[in-house]
Design a protein around this motif. Structure first.
Motif, PDB file in Angstrom:
ATOM      1  N   THR A 297      -7.268 -28.337 -14.601  1.00 42.38           N
ATOM      2  CA  THR A 297      -7.282 -27.129 -15.541  1.00 42.38           C
ATOM      3  C   THR A 297      -8.469 -26.508 -15.823  1.00 42.38           C
ATOM      4  OG1 THR A 297      -5.163 -28.372 -16.535  1.00 42.38           O
ATOM      5  CG2 THR A 297      -6.632 -26.678 -17.942  1.00 42.38           C
TER       6      THR A 297
ATOM      7  N   ASP B  91      -9.580 -22.840 -14.840  1.00 45.31           N
ATOM      8  CA  ASP B  91      -9.970 -21.968 -15.949  1.00 45.31           C
ATOM      9  C   ASP B  91     -11.193 -21.167 -15.357  1.00 45.31           C
ATOM     10  OD1 ASP B  91      -7.827 -22.602 -17.677  1.00 45.31           O
ATOM     11  OD2 ASP B  91      -9.066 -24.038 -18.836  1.00 45.31           O
TER      12      ASP B  91
ATOM     13  N   ARG C 151      -1.184 -19.168 -16.240  1.00 40.39           N
ATOM     14  CA  ARG C 151      -0.710 -19.983 -17.316  1.00 40.39           C
ATOM     15  C   ARG C 151       0.587 -20.533 -16.860  1.00 40.39           C
ATOM     16  NH1 ARG C 151       0.181 -17.780 -23.263  1.00 40.39           N
ATOM     17  NH2 ARG C 151       1.002 -16.247 -21.985  1.00 40.39           N
TER      18      ARG C 151
END
Length: 157
Positions: free
Chosen positions: A27, A31, A14
């Protein structure tokens, strides 16, 4: 420990994602990779605890460890990671400057030889132009005059 480990990896991911300001596609890919990595961590701890015999208390303990980590340690670890990234950025800039110094010195030292080489190349170009191009122009002019002499004169009428 499984939940704390997943939480720590989540904070690393993060903080790095926020520091580098990734777009939506990166992103999403990050993830997915984080989820796979978290599954590997959980798989390792479940293997150590019960030889992959999934019990409710293992899952509950992992979730409790993750919740406690995110509630208690997450702020401090994020600050640490951002500081670490700033330190790495500072070191990278320092190394970049250190590499640029010899390049600038070499560039400065090579200026006179490059100027002489440029002057000589222009000189040779002009000499070659005088030796090759001028005679070729004269030969072309002679051939053109010779060709015109072979043709009969034009009669305007």
């Amino acid at each position: 420990m499984a939940g704390v480990s997943v939480g720590l990896v989540f904070d690393v991911y993060r903080s790095f994602r926020r520091w580098r300001e990734w777009g939506q596609l990166l992103t999403f890919i990050g993830d997915v990779l984080f989820s796979l990595f978290a599954m590997v961590i959980l798989f390792y701890y479940f293997q150590k605890a019960n030889a992959l015999d999934f019990r409710f208390y293992i899952i509950w303990g992992s979730l409790l460890g993750l919740g406690l980590y995110l509630r208690i340690f997450s702020k401090h670890s994020l600050r640490f990671f951002f500081g670490f990234y700033r330190f790495l950025s500072f070191l990278a800039q320092l190394i970049h400057r250190g590499i640029k110094i010899p390049i600038r010195v070499l560039k400065f030292l090579m200026r006179p030889p490059y100027a002489m080489l440029q002057w000589f190349s222009l000189l040779f170009y002009r000499i070659g132009e005088f030796i090759l191009v001028e005679p070729m122009k004269r030969v072309r002019k002679r051939i053109s005059e010779w060709w015109k002499g072979l043709l009969p004169p034009r009669i305007n009428g």
